[in-house]
Design an enzyme around this catalytic site. Structure first.
Site, short mmCIF file in Angstrom:
data_model
loop_
_atom_site.label_atom_id
_atom_site.label_comp_id
_atom_site.label_asym_id
_atom_site.label_seq_id
_atom_site.Cartn_x
_atom_site.Cartn_y
_atom_site.Cartn_z
CD GLU A 199 8.14 -4.01 1.20
OE1 GLU A 199 8.15 -2.79 1.67
OE2 GLU A 199 8.90 -5.17 1.67
N GLY B 79 -2.65 -5.97 1.57
CA GLY B 79 -1.57 -6.42 2.77
C GLY B 79 -2.20 -6.42 3.98
N GLY C 73 1.94 -4.22 -2.95
CA GLY C 73 0.40 -3.96 -3.50
C GLY C 73 -0.25 -3.13 -2.59
CB SER C 74 -3.73 -2.13 -2.39
OG SER C 74 -4.39 -3.19 -2.22
CB ALA C 75 -3.05 -0.44 2.48
CB CYS D 209 4.06 2.66 -3.63
SG CYS D 209 5.83 2.46 -4.15
P1 NAD Z 1 -3.32 -5.14 -5.16
O1 NAD Z 1 -3.30 -5.18 -3.85
O2 NAD Z 1 -4.72 -5.09 -5.89
O3 NAD Z 1 -2.62 -6.50 -6.01
C1 NAD Z 1 -1.41 -7.03 -5.70
C2 NAD Z 1 -1.10 -8.33 -5.57
O4 NAD Z 1 -1.64 -8.84 -4.66
C3 NAD Z 1 -1.70 -8.97 -6.95
O5 NAD Z 1 -0.98 -9.96 -7.40
C4 NAD Z 1 -2.98 -9.57 -6.52
O6 NAD Z 1 -3.69 -10.59 -7.34
C5 NAD Z 1 -2.84 -10.01 -5.18
N1 NAD Z 1 -4.00 -10.19 -4.30
C6 NAD Z 1 -5.01 -9.37 -4.45
N2 NAD Z 1 -6.02 -9.77 -3.47
C7 NAD Z 1 -5.35 -10.66 -2.42
C8 NAD Z 1 -5.61 -11.53 -1.43
N3 NAD Z 1 -6.81 -11.12 -0.63
N4 NAD Z 1 -4.73 -12.22 -1.02
C9 NAD Z 1 -3.59 -12.36 -1.62
N5 NAD Z 1 -3.28 -11.93 -2.89
C10 NAD Z 1 -4.09 -10.83 -3.17
O7 NAD Z 1 -2.24 -4.16 -5.46
P2 NAD Z 1 -2.15 -3.37 -7.26
O8 NAD Z 1 -3.36 -2.50 -7.62
O9 NAD Z 1 -1.80 -4.30 -8.34
O10 NAD Z 1 -1.09 -2.24 -7.11
C11 NAD Z 1 -0.93 -0.99 -6.68
C12 NAD Z 1 -0.92 -0.93 -5.22
O11 NAD Z 1 0.31 -1.25 -5.10
C13 NAD Z 1 -0.77 0.59 -4.64
O12 NAD Z 1 -1.47 0.68 -3.37
C14 NAD Z 1 0.66 0.86 -4.61
O13 NAD Z 1 0.87 1.97 -3.69
C15 NAD Z 1 1.16 -0.18 -4.06
N6 NAD Z 1 2.51 -0.48 -4.37
C16 NAD Z 1 3.55 -0.40 -3.26
C17 NAD Z 1 5.06 -0.64 -3.49
C18 NAD Z 1 5.98 -0.56 -2.29
O14 NAD Z 1 7.05 -0.71 -2.64
N7 NAD Z 1 5.52 -0.20 -1.19
C19 NAD Z 1 5.35 -0.44 -4.74
C20 NAD Z 1 4.27 -0.40 -5.90
C21 NAD Z 1 3.01 -0.51 -5.48
#
Ligand code: NAD
Length: 494
Positions: A251, A233, A228-230, A285
């Site tokens: 990731e 993470g 997910g997003s930085a 990503c």
């Molecule tokens: P996001 O960070 O909003 O959410 C990802 C997951 O985390 C979701 O299931 C969400 O419910 C959960 N989440 C949100 N806040 C949380 C918290 N505080 N604690 C625990 N869990 C929480 O990401 P998104 O918008 O769904 O995805 C897009 C992002 O993912 C972009 O930044 C993209 O670059 C990244 N991404 C990275 C990769 C990689 O392999 N490096 C691949 C695909 C996407």
């Protein structure tokens, strides 16, 4: 550190990721292309889910490896049987074109054999004979119950890239898909169940960031495998800073550069750049966010890029003729990207191709290209949408410095240049995926996939996912106890 390190808006940010509409204790999934509701379900009881997984885990870990491998292979067959339905759901939930969703389903299937091979090569049992000292063995054990948190943009393939290796290694998985693509996650879970992997071992839970936080903080979870997003993470990392006992694989996003150097193949170069920047409406990503171009090539590449981007069809995923890209995930994301584009314009950016939103009520955005060479402080954020920045440079050192002008470090490409220049690029650019005469997107999961800086915590997924799904145990082993004390004994003892 900037307030926002990732996300679709440049303007504000409180460090938490944006979430989809949540009505009371339910999660509702909307089709981005139409705004229609397609799925809803109550949020899951996280405590209960963890209890269930903990009860079921020991028996799963005790299964022979061959049984677990057989079951994940059956899972691949179940996905194959449901491929069309699953692809349709991915298209509906994310807005990505049908052809692209079909490719995502193929990646889900391919992941199974890759993971089986990776498990054998990365975490296989090894024994070394030490003559009189007996045998030294290295074997791997599963961590226990792992939480997998998925992103919206690849709602099947990317969580699956954690789930399958985790299951093979003998972990139980609690899978919380993105609140923006939960129905795809639920379909994936059914494929596992039909394959004979019970819903206690591979457990779908419905929820948003709150449920994600609960999973991360829960003592019953032995690790978190996150894509997910930085921002998110970093939050997870912070929450687990005092928990070295938990495995954490992050990731995250990127602010990925493509450097364009001397090449006569302008049409190919333009196609690589356009595909890297605008596939999946820029919601990858590894998408190229910054094109760093040798100034002598600027006047020839920019018109090529513009005319190709002008021809890209962006439309609903099932449209005929097939679109190149669909909408972004929701109206909030489209609003944020629009604001970000205006911000770049207001700070010295020059539009090469404007960001256009034909219908204010829907999140369709045209591909956009903006020259930000003259901007004094380009914001180092991930604009998760179809916006490509162009930056002109005079020499190769400047190009490398500009490529590294980011806290992220996921993907980088050099297009053109000599082998010597590629060597310099490879040696000096900080990223986990570095390509030559290829785009930034679509790294092979038969190789490790991960980033450095704000893009990941040195636990790449793909081929190396096996590494974080099990821990090594070293054992010295002899059939019988056999020992004497050679030095430091008083003589005369019986
Ligand atoms: P996001 O960070 O909003 O959410 C990802 C997951 O985390 C979701 O299931 C969400 O419910 C959960 N989440 C949100 N806040 C949380 C918290 N505080 N604690 C625990 N869990 C929480 O990401 P998104 O918008 O769904 O995805 C897009 C992002 O993912 C972009 O930044 C993209 O670059 C990244 N991404 C990275 C990769 C990689 O392999 N490096 C691949 C695909 C996407």
């Amino acid at each position: 550190m900037d307030a926002v390190v990732s996300g679709s808006a440049l303007s504000t940010g409180d460090g938490e990721a944006m979430s989809a509409p949540v009505f009371g204790p339910e999660i509702v999934s909307f089709e981005p292309a139409t705004g229609k509701e397609i799925w809803r379900a109550p949020v899951s009881d996280i405590d209960e889910a963890i209890k269930r997984a903990r009860r079921a885990w020991p028996a799963w870990a005790a299964q022979p490896l061959s049984t677990r491998m057989e079951l994940v292979r059956r899972f691949a067959n179940e996905v194959r049987k449901d491929a069309e339905k699953l692809a349709t759901m991915i298209s509906r939930e994310t807005g990505k074109p049908q052809w692209e969703a079909a490719a995502e389903v193929e990646s889900v299937i391919a992941k199974v054999e890759v993971s089986i091979r990776a498990f054998a090569e990365r975490t296989a049992q090894r024994r070394f004979d030490n003559a009189m000292q007996g045998t030294s063995a290295v074997r791997h054990k599963p961590h226990g119950v792992l939480a997998v948190l998925g992103p919206f943009n690849y709602p099947a393939h990317l969580p699956n890239a954690h789930i399958v290796p985790a299951l093979i290694a003998g972990n139980a998985v609690i899978f919380k898909p993105s609140e923006k693509a939960p129905a795809t996650g639920e379909m994936l879970q059914r494929c596992f169940n039909r394959a004979g992997i019970t819903s206690a071992i591979m457990q779908f839970v419905c929820g948003g960031p709150e449920e994600g936080k609960q999973l991360v903080a829960h003592d019953g979870i032995d690790g978190v495998l996150f894509t997910g997003s930085a921002n998110t993470g970093i939050n997870i990392n912070r929450k687990l800073a005092t928990r070295p006992d938990k495995i954490v694989a992050l990731e995250m996003g990127g602010n990925n550069p493509v450097v364009l150097w001397d090449t006569p193949k302008l049409t190919d170069a333009a196609a690589l750049i356009v595909r890297s920047a605008f596939s999946t409406a820029g919601q990858r990503c590894t998408a190229a966010r910054r094109l760093i171009v040798k100034s002598s090539m600027y006047d020839s590449i920019v018109p090529e890029l513009k005319s190709l981007a002008d021809r890209l069809i962006f439309a609903e995923p099932f449209a005929e003729p097939a679109p190149f890209m669909g909408p972004v995930i929701d109206n909030a994301a489209a609003d944020g990207l629009t604001e970000s584009f205006l911000y770049l314009l207001s700070r010295g950016g020059k539009a090469i191709k404007h960001l256009v939103r034909p219908d204010e009520n829907l999140p369709f955005l045209s591909p956009a290209i903006i020259d930000t060479t003259a901007m004094p402080d380009r914001p180092d954020v991930e604009l998760f949408g179809p916006i490509l920045q162009v930056i002109k440079v005079d020499d190769f050192d400047q190009a490398i410095a500009e490529a590294n002008n980011t806290r992220f470090g996921l993907a980088a490409s050099l297009i053109g240049g000599t082998p010597q220049e590629y060597n310099r690029f490879w040696a000096n650019v900080r990223a986990g995926v570095i390509n030559w005469n290829k785009g930034t997107i679509g790294p092979s999961h038969a190789a490790p996939v991960g980033g450095i800086g704000l893009s990941g915590n040195h636990r790449p997924t793909g081929y190396y996912a096996a590494d974080y799904c099990a821990y090594p145990v070293s054992s010295g082993e002899l059939d019988q106890p056999r020992a004497l004390i050679g030095i430091g004994l008083r003589s005369g003892g019986e």
